[in-house]
Design a protein around this motif. Structure first.
Motif, PDB file in Angstrom:
ATOM      1  N   ILE A  41     -53.469  13.306   8.574  1.00  0.00           N
ATOM      2  CA  ILE A  41     -52.162  12.880   9.060  1.00  0.00           C
ATOM      3  C   ILE A  41     -52.262  11.439   9.543  1.00  0.00           C
ATOM      4  N   GLU A  42     -51.468  10.572   8.935  1.00  0.00           N
ATOM      5  CA  GLU A  42     -51.446   9.161   9.342  1.00  0.00           C
ATOM      6  C   GLU A  42     -50.358   8.887  10.371  1.00  0.00           C
ATOM      7  N   SER A  43     -49.212   9.559  10.221  1.00  0.00           N
ATOM      8  CA  SER A  43     -48.123   9.354  11.164  1.00  0.00           C
ATOM      9  C   SER A  43     -47.198  10.563  11.146  1.00  0.00           C
ATOM     10  N   VAL A  44     -46.424  10.687  12.230  1.00  0.00           N
ATOM     11  CA  VAL A  44     -45.450  11.769  12.339  1.00  0.00           C
ATOM     12  C   VAL A  44     -44.162  11.190  12.898  1.00  0.00           C
ATOM     13  N   MET A  45     -43.066  11.500  12.233  1.00  0.00           N
ATOM     14  CA  MET A  45     -41.733  11.132  12.700  1.00  0.00           C
ATOM     15  C   MET A  45     -41.080  12.418  13.194  1.00  0.00           C
ATOM     16  N   ILE A  46     -40.626  12.410  14.444  1.00  0.00           N
ATOM     17  CA  ILE A  46     -39.944  13.565  15.023  1.00  0.00           C
ATOM     18  C   ILE A  46     -38.465  13.249  15.104  1.00  0.00           C
ATOM     19  N   GLU A  47     -37.659  14.155  14.600  1.00  0.00           N
ATOM     20  CA  GLU A  47     -36.205  14.020  14.718  1.00  0.00           C
ATOM     21  C   GLU A  47     -35.728  15.169  15.591  1.00  0.00           C
ATOM     22  N   ASN A  48     -35.152  14.810  16.754  1.00  0.00           N
ATOM     23  CA  ASN A  48     -34.684  15.826  17.696  1.00  0.00           C
ATOM     24  C   ASN A  48     -33.300  15.450  18.215  1.00  0.00           C
ATOM     25  N   ILE A  49     -32.867  16.061  19.302  1.00  0.00           N
ATOM     26  CA  ILE A  49     -31.526  15.794  19.834  1.00  0.00           C
ATOM     27  C   ILE A  49     -31.370  14.354  20.317  1.00  0.00           C
ATOM     28  N   ASN A  50     -32.483  13.672  20.574  1.00  0.00           N
ATOM     29  CA  ASN A  50     -32.451  12.285  21.037  1.00  0.00           C
ATOM     30  C   ASN A  50     -32.521  11.274  19.904  1.00  0.00           C
ATOM     31  N   GLY A  51     -32.605  11.737  18.672  1.00  0.00           N
ATOM     32  CA  GLY A  51     -32.714  10.833  17.531  1.00  0.00           C
ATOM     33  C   GLY A  51     -34.093  10.918  16.905  1.00  0.00           C
ATOM     34  N   LYS A  52     -34.523   9.824  16.275  1.00  0.00           N
ATOM     35  CA  LYS A  52     -35.822   9.790  15.610  1.00  0.00           C
ATOM     36  C   LYS A  52     -36.839   9.062  16.488  1.00  0.00           C
ATOM     37  N   HIS A  53     -38.064   9.570  16.449  1.00  0.00           N
ATOM     38  CA  HIS A  53     -39.133   8.968  17.240  1.00  0.00           C
ATOM     39  C   HIS A  53     -40.417   8.970  16.418  1.00  0.00           C
ATOM     40  N   GLN A  54     -40.982   7.787  16.210  1.00  0.00           N
ATOM     41  CA  GLN A  54     -42.273   7.650  15.542  1.00  0.00           C
ATOM     42  C   GLN A  54     -43.352   7.803  16.609  1.00  0.00           C
ATOM     43  N   LEU A  55     -44.267   8.740  16.424  1.00  0.00           N
ATOM     44  CA  LEU A  55     -45.308   8.946  17.420  1.00  0.00           C
ATOM     45  C   LEU A  55     -46.218   7.731  17.524  1.00  0.00           C
ATOM     46  N   THR A  56     -46.574   7.390  18.748  1.00  0.00           N
ATOM     47  CA  THR A  56     -47.552   6.328  18.967  1.00  0.00           C
ATOM     48  C   THR A  56     -48.934   6.882  18.607  1.00  0.00           C
ATOM     49  N   LYS A  57     -49.914   6.005  18.577  1.00  0.00           N
ATOM     50  CA  LYS A  57     -51.271   6.428  18.237  1.00  0.00           C
ATOM     51  C   LYS A  57     -51.785   7.472  19.241  1.00  0.00           C
ATOM     52  N   LYS A  58     -51.518   7.257  20.519  1.00  0.00           N
ATOM     53  CA  LYS A  58     -51.949   8.186  21.562  1.00  0.00           C
ATOM     54  C   LYS A  58     -51.231   9.532  21.411  1.00  0.00           C
ATOM     55  N   GLU A  59     -49.928   9.491  21.172  1.00  0.00           N
ATOM     56  CA  GLU A  59     -49.155  10.723  20.977  1.00  0.00           C
ATOM     57  C   GLU A  59     -49.618  11.477  19.733  1.00  0.00           C
ATOM     58  N   LEU A  60     -49.912  10.730  18.676  1.00  0.00           N
ATOM     59  CA  LEU A  60     -50.373  11.337  17.431  1.00  0.00           C
ATOM     60  C   LEU A  60     -51.709  12.042  17.626  1.00  0.00           C
ATOM     61  N   PRO A 127     -51.720  25.454  21.631  1.00  0.00           N
ATOM     62  CA  PRO A 127     -52.325  25.904  22.892  1.00  0.00           C
ATOM     63  C   PRO A 127     -51.699  25.293  24.143  1.00  0.00           C
ATOM     64  N   GLU A 128     -51.278  24.061  24.056  1.00  0.00           N
ATOM     65  CA  GLU A 128     -50.686  23.411  25.225  1.00  0.00           C
ATOM     66  C   GLU A 128     -49.166  23.496  25.145  1.00  0.00           C
ATOM     67  N   LYS A 129     -48.542  23.428  26.284  1.00  0.00           N
ATOM     68  CA  LYS A 129     -47.069  23.406  26.311  1.00  0.00           C
ATOM     69  C   LYS A 129     -46.640  22.106  25.654  1.00  0.00           C
ATOM     70  N   PHE A 130     -46.051  22.202  24.501  1.00  0.00           N
ATOM     71  CA  PHE A 130     -45.682  21.027  23.739  1.00  0.00           C
ATOM     72  C   PHE A 130     -44.176  21.021  23.556  1.00  0.00           C
ATOM     73  N   ASN A 131     -43.500  20.047  24.132  1.00  0.00           N
ATOM     74  CA  ASN A 131     -42.050  19.971  24.081  1.00  0.00           C
ATOM     75  C   ASN A 131     -41.625  18.829  23.154  1.00  0.00           C
ATOM     76  N   PHE A 132     -41.231  19.163  21.944  1.00  0.00           N
ATOM     77  CA  PHE A 132     -40.819  18.156  20.973  1.00  0.00           C
ATOM     78  C   PHE A 132     -39.484  17.511  21.346  1.00  0.00           C
ATOM     79  N   ASP A 133     -38.703  18.150  22.211  1.00  0.00           N
ATOM     80  CA  ASP A 133     -37.428  17.568  22.650  1.00  0.00           C
ATOM     81  C   ASP A 133     -37.629  16.429  23.634  1.00  0.00           C
ATOM     82  N   SER A 134     -38.814  16.286  24.202  1.00  0.00           N
ATOM     83  CA  SER A 134     -39.044  15.239  25.200  1.00  0.00           C
ATOM     84  C   SER A 134     -39.205  13.861  24.599  1.00  0.00           C
ATOM     85  N   TYR A 135     -39.385  13.777  23.278  1.00  0.00           N
ATOM     86  CA  TYR A 135     -39.554  12.475  22.635  1.00  0.00           C
ATOM     87  C   TYR A 135     -38.223  11.778  22.451  1.00  0.00           C
ATOM     88  N   LYS A 136     -38.202  10.484  22.833  1.00  0.00           N
ATOM     89  CA  LYS A 136     -36.972   9.690  22.731  1.00  0.00           C
ATOM     90  C   LYS A 136     -37.249   8.428  21.959  1.00  0.00           C
TER      91      LYS A 136
END
Length: 136
Positions: A41-60, A127-136
């Protein structure tokens, strides 16, 4: 039925009981890492209620760590909601991306092609509580 035919039938049944067909058993993945090339995986784009968010290197890196440990939850437990994921992979010959979406603590794949060139659909609990809606 003649006695000889009867004995031959019993002998045949006895012999066939020792012969097992060489069928490939279905592989049930225990983790997402068993079938999906998470390291590619090189990158991940998340599309949620806040719009689109490209994950940073740390988030990825955090997401990849969670994906490697994500456990198979048994088939597709949820249909698409409002969180969609778009993966960009390094050049991989077998993996074809289908639909990926998420819900709280789960990632869901529909009509994906895995490392072994087989189609899979299923949900994986991270395993961890992962909230994809928190990305803006």
């Amino acid at each position: 039925m003649k006695k000889s035919t009867y004995y031959i039938s019993i002998l045949a049944c006895f012999l066939f009981s020792f012969i097992t067909p060489n069928l490939e058993q279905d592989f049930e993945p225990k983790t997402l890492n068993d079938i999906f090339p998470i390291d590619n995986i090189e990158s991940v784009m998340i599309e949620n209620i806040n719009g689109k968010h490209q994950l940073t290197k740390k988030e990825l890196e955090s997401l990849k760590k969670n994906l490697k440990l994500a456990k198979y939850a048994g088939g597709l437990i949820e249909k698409p909601g409002h969180i969609y994921l778009k993966f960009k992979l390094k050049q991989t010959k077998n993996v074809v991306l289908g639909y990926a979406y998420a819900s709280r603590n789960y990632i869901h794949f529909e009509n994906e092609i895995d490392k072994n060139n087989k189609q899979f659909t299923g949900s994986y609990k991270m395993p961890e509580k992962f909230n994809f809606d928190s990305y803006k």
